[in-house]
Design a protein around this motif. Structure first.
Motif, PDB file in Angstrom:
ATOM      1  N   ILE A  34       0.844  -1.192   0.000  1.00 30.70           N
ATOM      2  CA  ILE A  34       0.000   0.000   0.000  1.00 30.70           C
ATOM      3  C   ILE A  34       0.888   1.254   0.000  1.00 30.70           C
ATOM      4  CG2 ILE A  34      -1.893   1.239   1.137  1.00 30.70           C
ATOM      5  CD1 ILE A  34      -2.619  -1.666   0.248  1.00 30.70           C
ATOM      6  N   ILE A  35       0.685   2.100  -1.008  1.00 32.69           N
ATOM      7  CA  ILE A  35       1.437   3.359  -1.126  1.00 32.69           C
ATOM      8  C   ILE A  35       0.692   4.491  -0.421  1.00 32.69           C
ATOM      9  CG2 ILE A  35       2.360   5.079  -2.737  1.00 32.69           C
ATOM     10  CD1 ILE A  35       2.535   2.733  -4.794  1.00 32.69           C
ATOM     11  N   LYS A  36      -0.607   4.616  -0.732  1.00 29.98           N
ATOM     12  CA  LYS A  36      -1.441   5.675  -0.132  1.00 29.98           C
ATOM     13  C   LYS A  36      -2.821   5.122   0.154  1.00 29.98           C
ATOM     14  CE  LYS A  36      -0.884   8.992  -3.295  1.00 29.98           C
ATOM     15  NZ  LYS A  36      -0.762  10.244  -4.021  1.00 29.98           N
ATOM     16  N   GLY A  37      -3.450   5.637   1.206  1.00 30.44           N
ATOM     17  CA  GLY A  37      -4.809   5.230   1.543  1.00 30.44           C
ATOM     18  C   GLY A  37      -4.838   3.904   2.282  1.00 30.44           C
ATOM     19  N   LYS A  38      -6.012   3.242   2.224  1.00 28.56           N
ATOM     20  CA  LYS A  38      -6.232   1.965   2.900  1.00 28.56           C
ATOM     21  C   LYS A  38      -6.930   1.017   1.942  1.00 28.56           C
ATOM     22  CE  LYS A  38      -8.573   3.789   6.349  1.00 28.56           C
ATOM     23  NZ  LYS A  38      -9.282   4.035   7.614  1.00 28.56           N
ATOM     24  N   LYS A  39      -6.710  -0.278   2.154  1.00 24.63           N
ATOM     25  CA  LYS A  39      -7.364  -1.298   1.343  1.00 24.63           C
ATOM     26  C   LYS A  39      -7.868  -2.386   2.278  1.00 24.63           C
ATOM     27  CE  LYS A  39      -6.684  -4.249  -2.682  1.00 24.63           C
ATOM     28  NZ  LYS A  39      -5.720  -4.877  -3.570  1.00 24.63           N
ATOM     29  N   GLN A  40      -9.073  -2.875   1.982  1.00 24.09           N
ATOM     30  CA  GLN A  40      -9.665  -3.932   2.790  1.00 24.09           C
ATOM     31  C   GLN A  40      -9.577  -5.261   2.050  1.00 24.09           C
ATOM     32  OE1 GLN A  40     -13.374  -3.439   5.169  1.00 24.09           O
ATOM     33  NE2 GLN A  40     -14.216  -4.866   3.678  1.00 24.09           N
ATOM     34  N   PHE A  41      -9.230  -6.298   2.802  1.00 22.30           N
ATOM     35  CA  PHE A  41      -9.161  -7.661   2.296  1.00 22.30           C
ATOM     36  C   PHE A  41     -10.083  -8.506   3.163  1.00 22.30           C
ATOM     37  CE2 PHE A  41      -5.177  -5.492   1.913  1.00 22.30           C
ATOM     38  CZ  PHE A  41      -4.596  -5.883   0.715  1.00 22.30           C
ATOM     39  N   VAL A  42     -10.924  -9.327   2.539  1.00 26.83           N
ATOM     40  CA  VAL A  42     -11.663 -10.343   3.282  1.00 26.83           C
ATOM     41  C   VAL A  42     -11.022 -11.664   2.869  1.00 26.83           C
ATOM     42  CG1 VAL A  42     -13.884 -11.416   3.784  1.00 26.83           C
ATOM     43  CG2 VAL A  42     -13.767  -8.963   3.292  1.00 26.83           C
ATOM     44  N   ILE A  43     -10.263 -12.258   3.806  1.00 29.84           N
ATOM     45  CA  ILE A  43      -9.471 -13.450   3.522  1.00 29.84           C
ATOM     46  C   ILE A  43     -10.055 -14.606   4.313  1.00 29.84           C
ATOM     47  CG2 ILE A  43      -7.149 -14.447   3.559  1.00 29.84           C
ATOM     48  CD1 ILE A  43      -6.130 -11.461   3.826  1.00 29.84           C
ATOM     49  N   GLU A  44     -10.684 -15.564   3.600  1.00 32.78           N
ATOM     50  CA  GLU A  44     -11.305 -16.714   4.270  1.00 32.78           C
ATOM     51  C   GLU A  44     -12.195 -16.226   5.427  1.00 32.78           C
ATOM     52  OE1 GLU A  44     -10.583 -20.084   3.407  1.00 32.78           O
ATOM     53  OE2 GLU A  44      -9.252 -19.516   1.777  1.00 32.78           O
ATOM     54  N   ARG A  69      -9.444 -18.004  -0.689  1.00 35.60           N
ATOM     55  CA  ARG A  69     -10.615 -17.198  -1.075  1.00 35.60           C
ATOM     56  C   ARG A  69     -10.453 -15.801  -0.493  1.00 35.60           C
ATOM     57  NH1 ARG A  69     -16.253 -16.364   0.727  1.00 35.60           N
ATOM     58  NH2 ARG A  69     -17.505 -16.059  -1.160  1.00 35.60           N
ATOM     59  N   VAL A  70     -10.555 -14.783  -1.370  1.00 30.11           N
ATOM     60  CA  VAL A  70     -10.296 -13.402  -0.954  1.00 30.11           C
ATOM     61  C   VAL A  70     -11.191 -12.441  -1.729  1.00 30.11           C
ATOM     62  CG1 VAL A  70      -8.386 -13.187  -2.639  1.00 30.11           C
ATOM     63  CG2 VAL A  70      -8.464 -11.666  -0.650  1.00 30.11           C
ATOM     64  N   GLN A  71     -11.516 -11.333  -1.073  1.00 33.00           N
ATOM     65  CA  GLN A  71     -12.201 -10.229  -1.740  1.00 33.00           C
ATOM     66  C   GLN A  71     -11.414  -8.958  -1.442  1.00 33.00           C
ATOM     67  OE1 GLN A  71     -15.517  -8.230  -0.054  1.00 33.00           O
ATOM     68  NE2 GLN A  71     -16.525  -7.961  -2.021  1.00 33.00           N
ATOM     69  N   TYR A  72     -11.172  -8.184  -2.487  1.00 34.78           N
ATOM     70  CA  TYR A  72     -10.459  -6.920  -2.369  1.00 34.78           C
ATOM     71  C   TYR A  72     -11.456  -5.774  -2.480  1.00 34.78           C
ATOM     72  CZ  TYR A  72      -6.468  -9.858  -3.563  1.00 34.78           C
ATOM     73  OH  TYR A  72      -5.517 -10.851  -3.574  1.00 34.78           O
ATOM     74  N   SER A  73     -11.280  -4.733  -1.623  1.00 33.35           N
ATOM     75  CA  SER A  73     -12.172  -3.573  -1.727  1.00 33.35           C
ATOM     76  C   SER A  73     -11.526  -2.346  -1.103  1.00 33.35           C
ATOM     77  CB  SER A  73     -13.521  -3.858  -1.055  1.00 33.35           C
ATOM     78  OG  SER A  73     -13.361  -3.991   0.343  1.00 33.35           O
ATOM     79  N   ASN A  74     -12.114  -1.209  -1.422  1.00 34.45           N
ATOM     80  CA  ASN A  74     -11.759   0.070  -0.804  1.00 34.45           C
ATOM     81  C   ASN A  74     -13.068   0.731  -0.369  1.00 34.45           C
ATOM     82  OD1 ASN A  74     -10.864   2.544   0.004  1.00 34.45           O
ATOM     83  ND2 ASN A  74     -10.304   3.274  -2.026  1.00 34.45           N
TER      84      ASN A  74
END
Length: 122
Positions: free
Chosen positions: A62-72, A91-96
């Protein structure tokens, strides 16, 4: 004599319809024999992707901001300066879901491919 390096001055811009910028510097979009993919990405606020179970390891910095991961089913939130490795066949979902854009670098090995990402239908 052939040079033993390649400077990427014009990364491949992956077409998207969700507002996310994907600049692939190295990967299958620019080199069909690439064993790795390296992409610079900017995910807009409120962006998300469907769940997926990729057949590649994915590293995210991550360079800037935040990122959400739903991992299992576990929610993980990373901020600027943090990184993560998610192992293949996870199993993963990526979101902001946040109010500001998230800029990050993603590295996949083997290289990212739509054939290997295994996205779920929404």
């Amino acid at each position: 004599m052939k040079k033993k390096y390649h400077i990427q001055k014009s990364p491949f811009i992956v077409p998207t319809n969700d507002g996310k910028l994907i600049e692939e510097h190295f990967g299958l979009a620019s080199d069909k024999n690439s064993a790795i993919s390296i992409a610079h990405m900017i995910a807009p606020p409120k962006w998300s992707e469907p769940f997926q179970t990729p057949e590649f390891d994915e590293y995210t910095y991550i360079i800037k901001g935040k990122k959400q991961f739903v991992i299992e089913n576990e929610v993980v939130i990373l901020s600027a300066g943090q990184s993560i490795k998610i192992e293949k066949n996870t199993r993963v979902q990526y979101s902001n879901p946040f109010e500001e854009s998230c800029e990050y670098i993603a590295i996949c090995t083997p290289a990212f491919s739509m054939d290997l990402v295994n996205r779920e239908e929404e």
